[in-house]
Structure formats: structure tokens, C-alpha cells
Enzyme design. Sequence first.
Site, short mmCIF file in Angstrom:
data_model
loop_
_atom_site.label_atom_id
_atom_site.label_comp_id
_atom_site.label_asym_id
_atom_site.label_seq_id
_atom_site.Cartn_x
_atom_site.Cartn_y
_atom_site.Cartn_z
N SER A 1 27.37 39.68 40.79
CA SER A 1 29.11 39.77 40.33
C SER A 1 29.11 40.79 39.24
O SER A 1 28.65 40.88 38.17
CB SER A 1 29.12 38.18 40.00
N LYS B 1 41.29 31.67 43.88
CA LYS B 1 39.95 33.01 43.60
C LYS B 1 39.66 32.80 42.00
O LYS B 1 38.18 32.56 41.64
CB LYS B 1 40.61 33.62 43.78
N ASN C 1 41.20 40.24 39.00
CA ASN C 1 40.82 38.49 39.20
C ASN C 1 41.28 38.44 38.18
O ASN C 1 41.11 39.18 36.93
CB ASN C 1 39.21 39.29 39.33
N GLY D 1 43.48 53.90 38.70
CA GLY D 1 42.42 53.34 38.26
C GLY D 1 41.39 53.78 39.74
O GLY D 1 41.41 52.93 40.17
N LEU D 2 40.79 55.12 39.27
CA LEU D 2 39.63 54.96 40.76
C LEU D 2 38.65 54.82 40.55
O LEU D 2 37.52 55.14 39.61
CB LEU D 2 40.02 56.68 41.18
N ALA E 1 36.00 50.75 42.06
CA ALA E 1 35.62 50.39 42.97
C ALA E 1 37.19 49.80 43.96
O ALA E 1 37.35 49.97 44.85
CB ALA E 1 35.00 49.23 42.85
N ASN F 1 24.67 36.19 43.95
CA ASN F 1 25.24 35.17 43.47
C ASN F 1 25.14 34.12 44.89
O ASN F 1 25.46 32.35 44.28
CB ASN F 1 26.22 35.23 45.23
N ASN G 1 35.57 32.59 40.84
CA ASN G 1 35.65 33.51 39.54
C ASN G 1 34.91 32.90 38.54
O ASN G 1 34.01 33.33 38.38
CB ASN G 1 36.38 34.82 38.73
#
Length: 280
Positions: free
Chosen positions: A227, A158, A86, A6-7, A9, A176, A162
Amino acid sequence: MIGVVGLGAVGSLFVYFLNRAGIVPRVVQRRRCPEYVFCAGGQCGGLRFTDVADLGDVEYTVVAVKAYDSASVVPLLRGVAVVAQNGIGGYEAIKERYPNSVPAVVTYGVYREGCRSELRGVGEIYLPRAAERLAEALREGGANVVVVDDIEPVRWLKLAVNAAINAVTGLLQGPNGVVVALPQARELASAVVGEVAKVAEALGVKIPKDPLEEVLRIAAATSKNISSTAQDLAKCRRTEIDYLNGTVVKYGEALGIDVPYNKALYLLVKAKEVLCAGRE
Ligand SMILES: NC(=O)C1=CN([C@@H]2O[C@H](COP(=O)(O)OP(=O)(O)OC[C@H]3O[C@@H](n4cnc5c(N)ncnc54)[C@H](OP(=O)(O)O)[C@@H]3O)[C@@H](O)[C@H]2O)C=CC1
Ligand SMILES: CC(C)(CO)C(=O)C(=O)O
């Protein structure tokens, strides 16, 4: 040797730090980027990686895909899978099929557009002891890495962040900072966090900091950020809400804990996804 699946972010963030440690990782992509530019501190440069279909003999596979893509990566995994996502549920879906997996928590903020990423918020990468050598490599490359004995409390902290920020900013279509600035948004975030804390406690997870303080701290620190959920809804892309507020609803209902605020936000974001469907 280290692999990344997974390339995007987060994947590019890991490659960036590994490159700075003199490591050229193997990378499995989906939509291919022959070149990938990463920008940090006003400096941009091409990432160095070996584009592969099979990672071969690697000690670690960093999994940096969206939670809903987790099952798709299982055949690609080699060595210890380090799942940097996340929410809760994506890692669990991988662990079920590939037991040699551990979760990671990333609090850096990275904005990605196509084959280019920009570091927008400095944070930390939390890793369990099983990923100690990956931690050393990332530290060598300048990453803020925290190795913990038990990463579950960090994952739930976390998740609280979120669950309180993403849906609210996604539905309001604001940055945000609205979670701190608008009393209505702040009250909603506080109620959401209270429910997350109750569910975590019922599961025996001790959240390491006051979750509401952490929500307000991060919302203020990333006040101009949009976000990921707000970005996804703005572009009519699928969100990860099932792994955020959706997870709180799933565990809450299973434990007999009322989670009306998480449920309401979850249903509203899902409804928005339906309204968006087909308009991608
Ligand atoms: N962005 C951020 O600042 C942060 C994100 N996170 C979390 O990290 C996780 C990853 O998010 P993020 O990096 O932002 O997402 P992105 O969409 O930017 O990157 C995900 C990448 O994974 C690729 N991918 C999906 N499935 C596969 C597969 N089977 N094989 C190979 N590549 C695949 C996608 O390919 P394609 O390009 O074809 O879609 C995409 O390039 C999420 O859980 C997110 O919530 C956590 C902290 C911060
Ligand atoms: C912490 C936060 C809300 C930063 O934008 C995030 O992780 C996201 O956007 O998914």
C-alpha cells in the site's frame, strides 16, 4: 485541451489513457521528468505530453498530487479542477480556494519509481457529471470510467478501504493480503470499517456497498501490492494518514462518535513518521 498537475503514479495513468485517445495533455510537473515511461500489460512506452509552467486555456485540470500537496496547486488550476486523490480533506482544501473543482475516485493501482510508472491493478475512475467530457476522452483511451450523479458515497467507500488497509499494512510492513490472511489484521480492519460506516451515516452519506466486503475484496485483489502508506513508511516519506484515518478521527470527534481504532492507528502512523523524520 486537458491539463494535468502532478506527473506521478496517478497523473501518468491519466496521461496514458489520454494518449491512447489521441490527446497530448499539458502537464505541470514539480521534479521534472523530460521523459516518462508508462508500463501496462507488459508493454512500456514513453508518454506524450507538453511540459508547461502554466496550463493556459484548458477545459479540465486533473489534479494528481498527494493530498498534503493540495494547497500548492491552487495557483495552477484552470477550467474545471478534477481532484484525483485518496482520502478526504485534500479536495476540500482545493474547493475552498478554487470553487470550480470536483473530486474523482481512482481504484486503479499504479506503482511509480522516479519517471516510470507500472499499472499494477485494473480498477475504475469515478467521475461526477461535471467531468463528462473528460470521462468520454478517458473512455476513448480504454479507461474504465464510471460517471455518477453523487460521488460522495464512492469517496467514503474508498476512504473505508484505505482506512482499513493502509495503516494496518503500513504498521505491519506487509502486503495488502495480510488484511485477509491474518485474523488479527482482519479483526482490526473490520473494527476500523465499522467506525467509518458510523461516521459516514452520521454525515448522511450512504456507502454504496458493504464496506467490509469491499475491503476484503480489494485486499485480496491487491494481495501482493504494497500500500502507499506501507511504501511511504518503508522509505520514511510523509504519508496521507491525516486524510485517511485522520479524517475519520476529525469527523468522529466533531460528531461525538467514538472512533478508538481509527484514532489508535492514526496516532501510531504519526508516531512512526516522527521516528522516521530526518531519515528520508
Ligand atoms: N498510486 C496509486 O495507485 C493511487 C494513488 N491514489 C491517490 O492519488 C493521489 C496522487 O498519488 P500518486 O500519484 O500515487 O502520488 P505520486 O507521488 O506518485 O505523484 C504525485 C506527483 O505530484 C507532484 N507534485 C506535487 N506537488 C506538485 C505541484 N505543486 N505542482 C506540480 N506537481 C506536483 C509530485 O512531484 P514530485 O515528483 O516532485 O514529488 C509527484 O510527481 C494520492 O492522493 C494517492 O493516494 C489513488 C488511487 C491509486
Ligand atoms: C487500495 C490501496 C490500499 C491499494 O494498495 C490503495 O489505494 C493504496 O495503496 O493507497
